[in-house]
Design a protein around this motif. Structure first.
Motif, mmCIF file in Angstrom:
data_model
loop_
_atom_site.group_PDB
_atom_site.id
_atom_site.type_symbol
_atom_site.label_atom_id
_atom_site.label_comp_id
_atom_site.label_asym_id
_atom_site.label_seq_id
_atom_site.Cartn_x
_atom_site.Cartn_y
_atom_site.Cartn_z
ATOM 1 N N UNK A 180 0.866 -1.184 0.000
ATOM 2 C CA UNK A 180 0.000 0.000 0.000
ATOM 3 C C UNK A 180 0.897 1.227 0.000
ATOM 4 N N UNK A 181 0.988 1.863 -1.166
ATOM 5 C CA UNK A 181 1.857 3.037 -1.302
ATOM 6 C C UNK A 181 1.172 4.078 -2.167
ATOM 7 N N UNK A 182 0.225 4.829 -1.612
ATOM 8 C CA UNK A 182 -0.469 5.869 -2.393
ATOM 9 C C UNK A 182 0.520 6.885 -2.942
ATOM 10 N N UNK A 183 0.234 7.375 -4.124
ATOM 11 C CA UNK A 183 1.110 8.344 -4.775
ATOM 12 C C UNK A 183 1.359 9.552 -3.872
ATOM 13 N N UNK A 184 2.644 9.869 -3.686
ATOM 14 C CA UNK A 184 3.021 11.004 -2.863
ATOM 15 C C UNK A 184 3.255 10.670 -1.406
ATOM 16 N N UNK A 185 2.892 9.456 -0.974
ATOM 17 C CA UNK A 185 3.106 9.058 0.412
ATOM 18 C C UNK A 185 4.580 8.720 0.633
ATOM 19 N N UNK A 186 5.057 8.702 1.897
ATOM 20 C CA UNK A 186 6.454 8.324 2.150
ATOM 21 C C UNK A 186 6.811 6.952 1.571
ATOM 22 N N UNK A 187 5.882 5.996 1.673
ATOM 23 C CA UNK A 187 6.159 4.665 1.139
ATOM 24 C C UNK A 187 6.298 4.708 -0.381
ATOM 25 N N UNK A 188 5.535 5.580 -1.032
ATOM 26 C CA UNK A 188 5.653 5.734 -2.486
ATOM 27 C C UNK A 188 7.012 6.318 -2.841
ATOM 28 N N UNK A 189 7.451 7.339 -2.111
ATOM 29 C CA UNK A 189 8.753 7.942 -2.386
ATOM 30 C C UNK A 189 9.881 6.937 -2.186
ATOM 31 N N UNK A 190 9.751 6.108 -1.179
ATOM 32 C CA UNK A 190 10.788 5.108 -0.903
ATOM 33 C C UNK A 190 10.833 4.039 -1.987
ATOM 34 N N UNK A 191 9.673 3.747 -2.579
ATOM 35 C CA UNK A 191 9.563 2.590 -3.464
ATOM 36 C C UNK A 191 9.606 2.905 -4.947
ATOM 37 N N UNK A 192 9.102 4.068 -5.368
ATOM 38 C CA UNK A 192 8.914 4.318 -6.800
ATOM 39 C C UNK A 192 9.700 5.516 -7.317
ATOM 40 N N UNK A 193 10.741 5.873 -6.616
ATOM 41 C CA UNK A 193 11.645 6.937 -7.052
ATOM 42 C C UNK A 193 13.072 6.402 -6.948
ATOM 43 N N UNK A 194 14.073 7.175 -7.366
ATOM 44 C CA UNK A 194 15.458 6.697 -7.222
ATOM 45 C C UNK A 194 15.850 6.330 -5.800
ATOM 46 N N UNK A 195 15.067 6.753 -4.802
ATOM 47 C CA UNK A 195 15.344 6.345 -3.422
ATOM 48 C C UNK A 195 15.224 4.828 -3.257
ATOM 49 N N UNK A 246 18.934 -1.084 -12.730
ATOM 50 C CA UNK A 246 18.717 -2.041 -11.651
ATOM 51 C C UNK A 246 17.303 -1.928 -11.084
ATOM 52 N N UNK A 247 16.805 -0.704 -10.953
ATOM 53 C CA UNK A 247 15.484 -0.498 -10.325
ATOM 54 C C UNK A 247 14.447 -0.051 -11.356
ATOM 55 N N UNK A 248 14.712 -0.314 -12.636
ATOM 56 C CA UNK A 248 13.843 0.177 -13.704
ATOM 57 C C UNK A 248 12.376 -0.184 -13.517
ATOM 58 N N UNK A 249 12.022 -1.434 -13.137
ATOM 59 C CA UNK A 249 10.593 -1.729 -12.977
ATOM 60 C C UNK A 249 9.916 -0.821 -11.952
ATOM 61 N N UNK A 250 10.636 -0.418 -10.916
ATOM 62 C CA UNK A 250 10.065 0.441 -9.884
ATOM 63 C C UNK A 250 9.844 1.859 -10.382
ATOM 64 N N UNK A 251 10.730 2.323 -11.242
ATOM 65 C CA UNK A 251 10.639 3.700 -11.708
ATOM 66 C C UNK A 251 9.427 3.935 -12.609
ATOM 67 N N UNK A 252 8.840 2.863 -13.103
ATOM 68 C CA UNK A 252 7.634 3.000 -13.934
ATOM 69 C C UNK A 252 6.361 3.050 -13.091
ATOM 70 N N UNK A 253 6.503 2.926 -11.783
ATOM 71 C CA UNK A 253 5.358 3.080 -10.901
ATOM 72 C C UNK A 253 4.581 1.796 -10.678
ATOM 73 N N UNK A 254 3.589 1.834 -9.787
ATOM 74 C CA UNK A 254 2.810 0.626 -9.458
ATOM 75 C C UNK A 254 2.107 0.013 -10.658
#
Length: 427
Positions: free
Chosen positions: A45-60, A260-268
């Motif tokens: 559960x990582x709504x767009x803009x949430x801390x979990x989203x930033x951790x998971x779907x950005x270069x972080x 390495x993290x390309x699938x994540x960078x495309x978002x959920x």
């Protein structure tokens, strides 16, 4: 390139890279104790803009890219384990196999006993929903059979210490090292084709959920780097001689990290495109190889990985990888009812301390034991087969000398006959 050429230069930067990968795996599993953490793109559960989203779907995501870091481990193992084989003529295979088995299995078996202690200490009855990582990794009905199953890397079950899944592939690669080394040597001139084959096989493995095809090609990529290590260094020297060297190296490093993290960078939403995800994951060994080459060749990055903190992390990386998950799970139950991050404030430092002790008490001693076992096995083999082989070699050498002398005698007789014939003609 002469693959038997020796090198005295230790690839210290790769120790630092391994240490960084181990820390990332630790953070990955630490975050996994939160039921909302996405283990794969689109899960959790990582709504767009949430801390979990930033951790998971950005270069972080690079800081919690656990599965991807395991691929880096595999490429590094392929490189480091293959290198002595292709650098030393007359590699002692008899010593290698028992030495490698002891090197891997002693720490594994010790980590399983440690894990069993943590599992038995507190009943692991999860309150998280079924299907979460913590729920699936807990062992509510522990018994001694779990220890035996965890020790069986090839066909067992690492329920009480789930990072052992990757040690299965480490062991298989180690046992099949002659095949990987020969294959890497065979493609040393056509290395691009070899890497392309590795990508194709990885994609096929991910696409069909075939474990061997998903992971073993990464070891082969490392083996190719080992065979072409001199060429990698020449490439690095040429790159470092250019004015745009830092820009070029930075591009390679950033590009490899992004891949390495390309699938994540495309978002959920990428979860709805499984074929595309399989293609991106197929490129993972190449991304890991790019990071390895950059760690060897780019001086600022090499200095970072050779820094004391990352060298220290590299020293304890194997032990940290083996011991951290049981400690994380134990701490979660120890601090049950607290906010999800509270147990981590205890678990992460404890995991680091236990890894230091495990390195000193188990891993370093296993190095000495593995060398002793390898030397013993080689000595026993030589004692059993040595005299016969020596006799055969001596006989072959004697026959060769006799043949050479016979040829020389025939040549001398022919020359004498020619001289006598010429003398008669002259008369």
């Amino acid at each position: 390139m002469n693959v038997t050429k020796k090198t005295s230069e230790r690839l210290a930067s790769l120790d630092g890279l391994r240490g960084a990968a181990a820390l990332i795996v630790l953070l990955h599993h630490a975050m996994y104790t939160n039921p909302n953490f996405p283990g794969t793109p689109g899960s959790g559960v990582a709504p767009t803009g949430s801390p979990m989203w930033w951790i998971s779907y950005t270069p972080l995501k690079l800081f919690t890219a656990g599965w991807e870091s395991v691929i880096v481990f595999f490429v590094l193992s392929g490189l480091v384990v293959t290198l002595p084989v292709v650098r030393k003529r007359g590699f002692d295979w008899i010593a290698y196999f028992p030495r490698r088995a002891v090197r891997l299995m002693v720490p594994v078996m010790a980590s399983v006993l440690l894990a069993a202690g943590f599992v038995a200490a507190i009943p692991q009855i999860t309150t998280q929903p079924k299907g979460t990582w913590l729920s699936d990794s807990s062992t509510p009905n522990f018994s001694w059979e779990y220890i035996v199953k965890a020790w069986d890397l090839l066909g067992g079950d690492g329920q009480i210490n789930n990072p052992l899944w990757s040690l299965r592939w480490e062991l298989i690669f180690s046992l099949a090292l002659p095949v990987f080394a020969i294959a890497a040597i065979a493609v040393r001139r056509w290395w691009l084709g070899g890497l392309a084959a590795a990508v194709l096989l990885t994609w096929l493995g991910v696409r069909t959920d075939a474990g061997a095809l998903s992971y073993l090609p990464a070891f082969f990529v490392g083996a190719v780097i080992a065979v072409r290590l001199d060429s990698v260094r020449i490439f690095a020297e040429r790159m470092n001689a250019r004015r745009i060297r830092h820009l070029a190296w930075a591009g390679m490093t950033i590009g490899s990290g992004a891949l390495m993290i390309a699938p994540w960078l495309f978002g959920p939403g990428v979860a709805d495109l499984p074929e595309f995800v399989a293609v991106l994951k197929g490129l993972m060994p190449l991304a890991a190889a790019g990071l390895v080459v950059a760690a060897i060749g780019w001086k600022p990055l090499r200095a970072l990985f050779e820094s004391r903190p990352l060298q220290f992390a590299g020293t304890i990386s194997f032990s940290l990888y083996l011991v951290h998950v049981p400690i994380l799970i134990f701490s979660t139950y120890l601090f049950a009812g607290q906010a999800w991050y509270v147990p981590l404030l205890f678990a992460i430092p404890v995991a680091m301390l236990v890894a230091v002790g495990f390195t000193w008490l188990i891993e370093k001693r296993s190095h000495g034991w593995s060398r002793a076992v390898g030397a013993w096995a080689s000595g026993r083999y030589s004692a059993w087969f040595g005299p016969e082989e020596a006799s055969t070699q001596e006989k072959a050498s004697t026959q060769e000398k006799a043949s050479t002398q016979e040829k020389a005698s025939e040549t001398g007789s022919a020359r004498k006959a020619a001289v006598e014939s010429g003398t008669r003609v002259g008369r």
